[in-house]
Design a protein around this motif. Structure first.
Motif, short mmCIF file in Angstrom:
data_model
loop_
_atom_site.label_atom_id
_atom_site.label_comp_id
_atom_site.label_asym_id
_atom_site.label_seq_id
_atom_site.Cartn_x
_atom_site.Cartn_y
_atom_site.Cartn_z
N UNK A 124 0.86 -1.19 0.00
CA UNK A 124 0.00 0.00 0.00
C UNK A 124 0.89 1.23 0.00
N UNK A 125 0.59 2.18 -0.89
CA UNK A 125 1.43 3.37 -0.95
C UNK A 125 0.78 4.48 -1.74
N UNK A 126 1.57 5.50 -2.03
CA UNK A 126 1.11 6.66 -2.81
C UNK A 126 1.71 6.59 -4.21
N UNK A 127 1.07 7.30 -5.11
CA UNK A 127 1.59 7.40 -6.48
C UNK A 127 2.58 8.57 -6.50
N UNK A 128 3.83 8.28 -6.10
CA UNK A 128 4.85 9.32 -6.01
C UNK A 128 5.15 9.95 -7.37
N UNK A 129 5.16 9.13 -8.40
CA UNK A 129 5.48 9.64 -9.74
C UNK A 129 4.44 10.66 -10.18
N UNK A 158 -3.03 8.90 6.04
CA UNK A 158 -4.03 8.17 6.82
C UNK A 158 -4.76 7.15 5.95
N UNK A 159 -5.06 7.56 4.71
CA UNK A 159 -5.70 6.63 3.78
C UNK A 159 -4.78 5.46 3.45
N UNK A 160 -3.49 5.75 3.27
CA UNK A 160 -2.53 4.69 2.97
C UNK A 160 -2.44 3.71 4.13
N UNK A 161 -2.40 4.24 5.36
CA UNK A 161 -2.36 3.37 6.54
C UNK A 161 -3.58 2.47 6.62
N UNK A 162 -4.74 3.04 6.31
CA UNK A 162 -5.98 2.25 6.33
C UNK A 162 -5.94 1.16 5.26
N UNK A 163 -5.44 1.50 4.08
CA UNK A 163 -5.35 0.51 3.01
C UNK A 163 -4.38 -0.61 3.37
N UNK A 164 -3.25 -0.25 3.99
CA UNK A 164 -2.28 -1.27 4.41
C UNK A 164 -2.92 -2.22 5.42
N UNK A 165 -3.67 -1.65 6.34
CA UNK A 165 -4.32 -2.47 7.36
C UNK A 165 -5.36 -3.40 6.74
N UNK A 166 -6.11 -2.89 5.78
CA UNK A 166 -7.13 -3.73 5.12
C UNK A 166 -6.47 -4.87 4.34
N UNK A 167 -5.34 -4.56 3.71
CA UNK A 167 -4.62 -5.62 3.00
C UNK A 167 -4.14 -6.70 3.97
N UNK A 227 -5.52 -7.44 6.96
CA UNK A 227 -6.70 -8.18 7.42
C UNK A 227 -7.09 -9.22 6.37
N UNK A 228 -7.07 -8.80 5.11
CA UNK A 228 -7.38 -9.73 4.01
C UNK A 228 -6.41 -10.90 4.01
N UNK A 229 -5.13 -10.62 4.21
CA UNK A 229 -4.12 -11.66 4.20
C UNK A 229 -4.28 -12.61 5.40
N UNK A 230 -4.70 -12.08 6.53
CA UNK A 230 -4.92 -12.92 7.71
C UNK A 230 -6.08 -13.89 7.49
N UNK A 231 -7.07 -13.43 6.75
CA UNK A 231 -8.23 -14.28 6.46
C UNK A 231 -7.90 -15.34 5.42
N UNK A 232 -7.13 -14.93 4.40
CA UNK A 232 -6.81 -15.84 3.29
C UNK A 232 -5.33 -15.77 2.98
N UNK A 233 -4.56 -16.68 3.56
CA UNK A 233 -3.11 -16.67 3.36
C UNK A 233 -2.73 -16.91 1.90
N UNK A 234 -3.61 -17.55 1.14
CA UNK A 234 -3.30 -17.91 -0.25
C UNK A 234 -3.81 -16.88 -1.25
N UNK A 235 -4.35 -15.75 -0.78
CA UNK A 235 -4.89 -14.74 -1.69
C UNK A 235 -3.78 -14.19 -2.59
N UNK A 236 -4.10 -13.84 -3.84
CA UNK A 236 -3.07 -13.27 -4.73
C UNK A 236 -2.53 -11.95 -4.17
N UNK A 237 -1.29 -11.66 -4.49
CA UNK A 237 -0.67 -10.42 -4.02
C UNK A 237 -1.43 -9.22 -4.59
N UNK A 238 -1.68 -8.23 -3.74
CA UNK A 238 -2.47 -7.06 -4.14
C UNK A 238 -1.72 -5.77 -3.84
N UNK A 239 -2.02 -4.74 -4.62
CA UNK A 239 -1.45 -3.42 -4.43
C UNK A 239 -2.58 -2.41 -4.30
#
Length: 337
Positions: A161-166, A296-305, A307-319
């Motif tokens: 999770x991050x910002x579009x620096x470019x 703050x939005x980036x932090x929230x997105x990182x946390x949601x990612x 939580x998603x990973x904790x629920x499904x360890x085999x989920x495809x990598x997401x950005x």
């Protein structure tokens, strides 16, 4: 005197509901009617009930905690980032453990080991300068879910999770060119990270797109003294910049102070633009034009990612990438004729 712990059964008796209902309220289940939830929560508050996290951990094999590692706390960007992550984790009934690596890989490794010792369920990592991809392999070998954020080691090795620096840099350069500035310098941090490289790449692309001239790059330590001291280097650049794009708002604020000490007026003699749009940007004199990266939005997105990973360890990598927004203020003056 040892105080007896309040039990769910006692709360149920006082509230006039079943123990199962109280358990659902404690676990923040949506299955409980609002009126009943309010009543039970009031009884819990009256009886000073505290949930036994240790017992819950034994039952569910989960500590209900996650670790967050950031490289410094001087920059309030990271406190806003933490606020977003904590908000999402609170909704998921988890506690956040925060640690500061001070951009040191040895310290980062120690923190990760301590997190393992505390049994955290997962980690949000903003990698310290010099972190190698092998660390990610080690963490995955521990069976510890992880999300990288703000900085990235490698590409598509973990959720990110991050910002579009470019795009943020492009917005800033386009604005300065629109203000009549065609000799633009870049004030960078010294740390070699993916965030620095993306900003540098964005700067080169934006100059090529607009036809503006690269008036040079100055590097500074991410401290107030380092930022203020960069002014002399900026003024000595042979490219004679009329505008400076700064890696973040801390460097921009320090640069403006250094320029003023050198007898130059920021926003009049030279235009300044920062990146991040921290509250600091509205407190500088003149107020700082900056590109909002919305930590703050980036932090929230990182946390949601995570939580998603904790629920499904085999989920495809997401950005998850947050789009930036230009906030125009007084520091990005029009170029004098």
């Amino acid at each position: 005197m040892k105080h007896k712990k309040v039990t769910l059964g006692e709360i149920a008796r006082v509230a006039g509901v079943s123990r199962a209902t109280v358990s659902l309220v404690v676990r923040k289940s949506p299955l409980v009617a609002d009126r009943t939830r309010t009543k039970v929560e009031q009884v819990m508050a009256d009886l000073d009930y505290v949930r036994d996290i240790g017992a819950a951990r034994l039952r569910n094999n989960s500590s209900r905690t996650i670790g967050v590692i950031v490289p410094n706390l001087l920059n309030s960007f990271f406190t806003e980032f933490l606020s977003g992550a904590e908000r999402v984790m609170r909704e998921d009934d988890r506690v956040v453990l925060l640690a500061n690596s001070h951009d040191d890989t040895s310290r980062q490794n120690d923190i990760l080991q301590r997190f393992r010792g505390h049994g955290v369920d997962g980690v949000i990592l903003c990698p310290a300068e010099g972190t190698q991809p092998e660390l990610l392999t080690r963490i995955q070998g521990w069976g510890l879910p992880m999300v990288q954020s703000l900085r990235e080691v490698g590409r598509d090795l973990t959720d990110y999770a991050g910002a579009d620096y470019i795009e943020g840099v492009r917005l800033a350069v386009q604005h300065l060119v629109g203000q009549g500035h065609h000799r633009i310098a870049f004030l960078s941090v010294t740390a070699r990270t993916s965030a620095r490289e993306e900003r540098r790449n964005g700067f080169a692309r934006a100059l090529a797109e607009t036809g503006a001239e690269d008036a040079g790059t100055v590097e500074a330590e991410l401290t107030w003294d380092g930022a203020a001291g960069s002014a002399a280097k900026v003024l000595a650049l042979p490219g004679r910049p009329t505008a400076v794009l700064c890696f973040n708002d801390i460097l921009a604020a320090g640069l403006m102070l250094g320029l003023r000490r050198a007898g130059r007026e920021p926003g009049v003699d030279i235009a300044i633009v920062g990146l991040d749009d921290l509250p600091l940007a509205q407190l500088t004199y003149p107020s700082l034009t900056s590109v909002a990266m919305l930590p703050e939005q980036i932090g929230a997105l990182a946390a949601r990612l995570l939580v998603r990973r904790l629920v499904d360890r085999a989920a495809p990598i997401a950005r998850s990438i947050v789009a930036p927004a230009l906030m125009i203020r007084q520091s990005s003056c029009k170029k004098a004729d």
